[in-house]
Write a protein that holds these residues in place. Sequence first.
Motif, PDB file in Angstrom:
ATOM      1  N   GLN A 402       0.420  -1.252   0.066  1.00 24.49           N
ATOM      2  CA  GLN A 402       0.236  -0.035   0.317  1.00 24.49           C
ATOM      3  C   GLN A 402       0.283   1.217   0.102  1.00 24.49           C
ATOM      4  O   GLN A 402       0.291   2.675  -0.197  1.00 24.49           O
ATOM      5  CB  GLN A 402      -1.085   0.151   1.312  1.00 24.49           C
ATOM      6  N   ASP A 403       1.854   1.577   0.223  1.00 23.24           N
ATOM      7  CA  ASP A 403       3.206   2.297   0.503  1.00 23.24           C
ATOM      8  C   ASP A 403       3.890   2.174  -1.194  1.00 23.24           C
ATOM      9  O   ASP A 403       4.381   3.468  -1.070  1.00 23.24           O
ATOM     10  CB  ASP A 403       3.907   2.174   1.313  1.00 23.24           C
ATOM     11  N   LYS A 404       3.300   1.400  -1.496  1.00 22.89           N
ATOM     12  CA  LYS A 404       4.357   1.518  -3.099  1.00 22.89           C
ATOM     13  C   LYS A 404       3.174   1.643  -4.535  1.00 22.89           C
ATOM     14  O   LYS A 404       3.720   2.562  -5.358  1.00 22.89           O
ATOM     15  CB  LYS A 404       4.907  -0.112  -3.274  1.00 22.89           C
ATOM     16  N   LYS A 428      -2.570  10.473  -6.718  1.00 22.54           N
ATOM     17  CA  LYS A 428      -1.476  10.741  -5.970  1.00 22.54           C
ATOM     18  C   LYS A 428      -1.441  12.686  -6.358  1.00 22.54           C
ATOM     19  O   LYS A 428      -1.295  13.714  -5.380  1.00 22.54           O
ATOM     20  CB  LYS A 428      -0.130   9.997  -5.573  1.00 22.54           C
TER      21      LYS A 428
END
Length: 458
Positions: A402-404, A428
């Motif tokens: 999820q952070d990538k 983003k």
Amino acid sequence: MNKPKSLRAQLLSKLTLPLLFVVILDAAASYYVATHFTNQAYDRWLLDSAKSLVQEVKTQQDHVTFELPPIAVEVFRWDDMDETFYKVESQKTGFMAGDDGLPSPAVSALTKDQPFFFDGEIDDQPVRVVSVLTVPKTSTEQVIVSVAETVNKRRNMMSELLLAVILPQIVLVLITGFHIWTGVNRGLSPLNDLARMIARRSAKEFDPIADAGVPLEVRSLTNTINALLQRLGSTLITQQRFIENAAHQLRTPLAGLKIQAERALSADNPETMRLALTHIKNSTNRLTHLNSQLLVLARSESISHSAPELQRIDLTRLVRECCMDWVPRALDRKIELGFDAPDSNVQISGDDVLLRELLGNLLDNAISYGRPGGHISVSIESSPHARLIVDDDGHGIPCSEQDKIFERFYRVPGSPGDGCGLGLAIVKEIADLHAAQIKIANAPAPSQTGTRIEIDFG
């Protein structure tokens, strides 16, 4: 166009102008002091001369007389630089002796035995005059005794005093000016050294500037430049990585296009040619989609580097229209697309085109990676602030990934389809442009599968 101002000139002006003001003020004070003490010294001599003449005013047989031998007059008048004048006059009989052309003072300004000084002229020469009012013994007749002299000695003494005072000041100003000049040059030398150091650097050199031995005031500048160099280096690395990834993403469909075009050219039957053309169409669609996303990403980046012009937008209307546009795509995959929003309008500040692109990428991902026959829910919340939520019931995104997923060209390993990994990166970028926060989590009950993405416009 305004000409650039020299820092050296500004510093010199700010330092020398107050110094010149102080020197001028001191010169004026010195002139006043020299004038005062010169007049005081020579006025005392004039008064002594006048008092000596007062003693020669006498009363004889009820008449006031004044007698001064010629030798005494000659001694009285002798002076190698100035001319001396005197005048004795009675209020009753008028002029008695001396120089009749000597100006007389106003009687109202005189007080018995109190000297009265004033400036006047005789024979077109400026003179300094002192007058004394006296009343001889055994008489009531008032007599005015005036003594005057030209001002040559006074001027010479004032010149000598001023020269003695101002000359050292001029030397002091010159010495101080020299030290100010050299001090400003020494103070600016670190900036000149810094400019030469930066000028010697190549366009690809982003190493920090050494600040050892740099003054504290200049160190703040070097720190700022170092921070800028670090950002420029990071931007250049990101740009190079972006170009490499874009070239890699373009290479695969281009290679497919070439192979399928060669296959179509060498095909002998229509079925083989039709299959090759179908692959060419799919590769072209993929290239078109990739090109579109690259353009959106470039546009959002260019806007973020300048002051964005955001306008008031009805988020409810925008999301409803966007969902309607994606209904046919969802029906193709037999996915139900739902929309829920408050009855009242939800207003935010934003860019209409970019927000549509943001939601379009979220819906594209949800439809592309959702399970056939599934459900996608798009909702809007207005309290405590505007929030856009997209839920799907697909396979979900592992917590470790999820952070990538917001990195450019990154795809979760094992993902189906032929995506290019730019969709969430664009989301983003656009969210950051609108100062919005992105939250990603597993879908809520009752499905317990899939993904929830929240765009918080608070």
